[in-house]
Write an enzyme that holds these catalytic residues in place. Structure first.
Site, mmCIF file in Angstrom:
data_model
loop_
_atom_site.group_PDB
_atom_site.id
_atom_site.type_symbol
_atom_site.label_atom_id
_atom_site.label_comp_id
_atom_site.label_asym_id
_atom_site.label_seq_id
_atom_site.Cartn_x
_atom_site.Cartn_y
_atom_site.Cartn_z
ATOM 1 N N GLN A 26 0.804 -1.219 0.000
ATOM 2 C CA GLN A 26 0.000 0.000 0.000
ATOM 3 C C GLN A 26 0.839 1.271 0.000
ATOM 4 O OE1 GLN A 26 -2.639 -1.699 3.331
ATOM 5 N NE2 GLN A 26 -4.053 -0.421 2.184
ATOM 6 N N ARG A 83 4.075 0.024 12.991
ATOM 7 C CA ARG A 83 3.765 -1.290 12.418
ATOM 8 C C ARG A 83 3.857 -1.212 10.898
ATOM 9 N NH1 ARG A 83 -1.746 -3.866 11.063
ATOM 10 N NH2 ARG A 83 -1.031 -5.912 10.372
ATOM 11 N N HIS A 129 1.252 -9.332 4.719
ATOM 12 C CA HIS A 129 0.080 -8.460 4.589
ATOM 13 C C HIS A 129 -0.435 -8.613 3.150
ATOM 14 C CE1 HIS A 129 -1.980 -4.831 6.572
ATOM 15 N NE2 HIS A 129 -2.627 -5.005 5.433
ATOM 16 N N ASN A 175 -1.560 -10.830 8.545
ATOM 17 C CA ASN A 175 -2.555 -9.780 8.736
ATOM 18 C C ASN A 175 -3.905 -10.251 8.199
ATOM 19 O OD1 ASN A 175 -3.389 -6.872 9.225
ATOM 20 N ND2 ASN A 175 -3.945 -7.111 7.061
ATOM 21 N N GLU A 176 -4.902 -10.271 9.058
ATOM 22 C CA GLU A 176 -6.295 -10.488 8.652
ATOM 23 C C GLU A 176 -6.508 -11.694 7.737
ATOM 24 O OE1 GLU A 176 -7.988 -6.879 7.148
ATOM 25 O OE2 GLU A 176 -7.785 -5.848 9.056
ATOM 26 N N ASN A 320 -7.475 -6.047 14.615
ATOM 27 C CA ASN A 320 -7.822 -4.910 13.747
ATOM 28 C C ASN A 320 -9.325 -4.700 13.798
ATOM 29 O OD1 ASN A 320 -5.168 -4.881 12.952
ATOM 30 N ND2 ASN A 320 -5.540 -5.569 10.862
ATOM 31 N N TYR A 322 -12.683 -1.878 12.822
ATOM 32 C CA TYR A 322 -13.127 -0.651 12.160
ATOM 33 C C TYR A 322 -14.572 -0.248 12.439
ATOM 34 C CZ TYR A 322 -8.782 -0.551 9.554
ATOM 35 O OH TYR A 322 -7.459 -0.471 9.230
ATOM 36 N N GLU A 390 -4.735 -2.168 14.248
ATOM 37 C CA GLU A 390 -5.316 -1.238 13.267
ATOM 38 C C GLU A 390 -6.645 -0.726 13.782
ATOM 39 O OE1 GLU A 390 -5.951 -2.534 9.188
ATOM 40 O OE2 GLU A 390 -3.950 -3.455 9.143
ATOM 41 N N TRP A 440 -4.707 3.254 11.789
ATOM 42 C CA TRP A 440 -4.563 3.016 10.358
ATOM 43 C C TRP A 440 -5.032 4.266 9.652
ATOM 44 C CZ3 TRP A 440 -2.183 -0.647 7.531
ATOM 45 C CH2 TRP A 440 -2.321 -0.511 6.132
ATOM 46 N N GLU A 447 -5.659 1.924 -1.268
ATOM 47 C CA GLU A 447 -6.644 1.142 -0.519
ATOM 48 C C GLU A 447 -7.180 -0.025 -1.355
ATOM 49 O OE1 GLU A 447 -7.408 0.904 2.618
ATOM 50 O OE2 GLU A 447 -9.106 -0.419 2.275
ATOM 51 N N TRP A 448 -6.284 -0.944 -1.714
ATOM 52 C CA TRP A 448 -6.650 -2.190 -2.387
ATOM 53 C C TRP A 448 -7.622 -1.957 -3.544
ATOM 54 C CZ3 TRP A 448 -2.891 -5.078 -0.720
ATOM 55 C CH2 TRP A 448 -2.423 -4.942 0.588
HETATM 56 C C1 PNW Z 1 -7.697 -3.677 6.534
HETATM 57 N N1 PNW Z 1 -13.533 -5.902 4.788
HETATM 58 O O1 PNW Z 1 -8.364 -4.142 5.405
HETATM 59 C C2 PNW Z 1 -6.244 -3.869 6.138
HETATM 60 O O2 PNW Z 1 -5.442 -4.539 7.070
HETATM 61 C C3 PNW Z 1 -5.593 -2.645 5.593
HETATM 62 O O3 PNW Z 1 -4.588 -3.035 4.704
HETATM 63 C C4 PNW Z 1 -6.637 -1.728 4.977
HETATM 64 O O4 PNW Z 1 -6.085 -0.656 4.301
HETATM 65 C C5 PNW Z 1 -7.541 -1.273 6.104
HETATM 66 O O5 PNW Z 1 -8.128 -2.385 6.764
HETATM 67 C C6 PNW Z 1 -8.645 -0.312 5.667
HETATM 68 O O6 PNW Z 1 -9.567 -0.942 4.824
HETATM 69 C C7 PNW Z 1 -9.667 -4.539 5.343
HETATM 70 O O7 PNW Z 1 -14.069 -5.772 3.664
HETATM 71 C C8 PNW Z 1 -10.254 -4.508 4.092
HETATM 72 O O8 PNW Z 1 -14.153 -6.409 5.758
HETATM 73 C C9 PNW Z 1 -11.522 -4.959 3.912
HETATM 74 C C10 PNW Z 1 -12.234 -5.443 4.987
HETATM 75 C C11 PNW Z 1 -11.662 -5.487 6.252
HETATM 76 C C12 PNW Z 1 -10.372 -5.019 6.420
#
Ligand code: PNW
Length: 488
Positions: A26, A83, A129, A175-176, A320, A322, A390, A440, A447-448
């Protein structure tokens, strides 16, 4: 002699770690420089129509060249930890256990680590990651072939412990995992489809089976995690004095209808199918019963030896987080090809109202109290020290704001205020053992599948002007919050 540990303060302990997080693909750019070969994310981003804005991480934030500037920013933000992740195909370009090491790649991370330590910042390092070497995907479909992936990942991990472990004392294997498995191997749409992009949905992918592959990939990943941890503990931990864990993503789930027992069960199931999928084998020795019940033979099984190796294979719980969502029980047979429908879940807003205001990513609604609730859930179920690795947000339409306005990022300040206070309450009022917090992200980055639109940084990156960096208001807020809330 009695040693009574009670919380006599309303602050975080003085050794609490805090800082910001990033991931190699990223931020680094330099995707083909100094011997690096592609990962599955290079390939995916270079495939037309996979990324919303058609962008890729070829340059990203140019951190490969600007890492000293990044570390100077971290220093100016007052953090004590950072991190970041290591790009596997930068240090072992082809990835495999017999393949050559790329010394230029090793030197890059070694320099980053030295620069951090010189500035009094602790490196917190993620091995994986999501950027699996492309070569390994082509050779044996990556996580779908455990007997190849496990030794390959273990060798990569060993190399990192050997070369960096004298200076790195905090490691994360993956990671995740949920994202790798559910979004990478059971994608449902352009925004919910991540590399390598396998899916039953033939509009999205020429190959894949969303009913089986996520569980196979997850199984491999758990075994690779356990194997790397075993190597670390056997050959490195004692001399180097470090610790190793894994980072799982989990969002809190609220029953859609509080009077409906089936919705309560669905909310619990949602947590077990996200966090529990990986945490139960690691802390309890096997998958949650709810997963076995619903998935039957689709969920692989561990041998007794594997269970023994997995159990206790994380020194801490990396977490992590959100957002929080409503979850509703889904009637009827499994909805094949749809990850959540497959396990009897529906995510839904209640009467058109979600739990929090809209942000830049549709599913991410700020709900601070969900953070406190989920920290308590983890603490109660696993009893492990929690490292928050995160947490953060991107505001709605922030991507198109002019620089001056973007720097005054009130929605992000509000988000951090709410979530940091919720974490503090979990620690001082509920007694949850939280030991770190990483926002984060250090800076806006790629962002992917959502490309450069969503900006998660406490630092603004001007992509139009050579990736120039500018601190946002939120960087000052977070710094001030920790100055106030960590015991002296
Ligand atoms: C995390 N979902 O990604 C990642 O660890 C980071 O690389 C990313 O930039 C950040 O969160 C913000 O999105 C996720 O769809 C991406 O549930 C998608 C999901 C969850 C986490």
């Amino acid at each position: 002699l009695f040693l009574v540990m009670t919380n006599t303060t309303d602050k975080l302990p003085s050794n609490f770690l805090w800082g910001f997080a990033t991931a190699a693909y990223q931020i680094e750019g330099s995707w083909n420089e100094d011997g690096r070969l592609p990962s599955i994310w290079d390939t995916y981003a270079h495939t037309p129509s996979k990324i919303i804005d058609g962008s890729n991480g070829d340059t990203a934030c140019d951190s490969y060249h600007r890492y000293k500037e990044d570390i100077a920013l971290l220093k100016s933000y007052g953090v004590n930890a950072y991190r970041f992740s290591i790009s596997w195909s930068r240090v072992i370009p082809k990835g495999g256990r017999e393949e050559e090491v790329n010394e230029k790649g090793v030197k890059f991370y070694s320099d980053v680590i030295d620069e951090l330590l010189k500035n009094g910042i602790l490196p917190f390092v993620t091995l994986h990651h999501w950027d699996l070497p492309q070569e390994l995907y082509e050779r044996y479909q990556g996580f779908l072939t455990a007997f190849e992936l496990v030794p390959d990942f273990t060798r990569f991990a060993r190399l990192c412990f050997e070369r960096f472990g004298d200076r790195v004392k905090n490691w994360l294997t993956f990671n995740e995992p949920w994202v790798i498995c559910a979004l990478g191997h059971a994608g449902t749409g352009p925004e919910g489809s991540f590399a390598p992009g396998r899916s039953s949905n033939r509009d999205l992918s020429p190959e894949g089976n969303s009913d089986t592959e996520p569980w196979i990939a997850g199984h491999t990943l758990l075994l690779a995690h356990a194997s790397a941890v075993q190597v670390y503990r056997t050959d490195f931990a004692k001399q180097q004095g470090g610790q190793i864990g894994i980072t799982l993503n989990g969002d809190w789930a609220v029953p859609y209808n509080l009077e409906e027992p089936l919705d309560h069960a669905a909310a619990q199931r949602k947590l077990e199918f996200s966090l529990g999928w990986f945490a139960d084998p690691i802390w309890h020795g096997d998958y949650p019963a709810s997963m076995r019940e619903l998935l039957g033979d689709r969920l692989p099984t561990f041998t007794e030896a594997e269970k023994a190796m997995l159990k206790g294979s994380s020194d801490f719980f990396g977490f992590n987080h959100y957002t929080t969502n409503y979850v509703k029980h889904r009637e009827g047979p499994p909805e094949h090809g749809n990850f959540n429908g497959n396990v009897g879940l529906t995510f839904t807003s209640k009467d058109g109202v979600d739990l929090g205001p809209e942000t830049g990513l549709a599913f991410m609604r700020p709900v601070p109290w969900g953070y406190r609730a989920l920290l308590n859930w983890i603490w109660k179920r696993y009893g492990a020290p929690i490292y928050c690795t995160e947490n953060g947000m991107c505001a709605k339409d922030e991507g198109s704001l002019p620089l001056a306005e973007a720097l005054n990022d009130t929605p992000r300040v509000e988000y951090y205020k709410g979530y940091l206070n919720a974490m503090l309450e979990a620690v001082v009022e509920d007694g949850v053992d939280v030991r770190s917090y990483f926002g984060w992200s250090l800076m806006d980055n790629w962002e992917w599948c959502s490309g450069y639109g969503p900006r998660f940084g406490v630092t603004y990156v001007d992509y139009e002007d050579g990736c120039k960096r500018y601190p946002k208001e939120s960087s000052r807020f977070v710094r001030g919050w920790f100055e106030e809330n960590i015991s002296k």
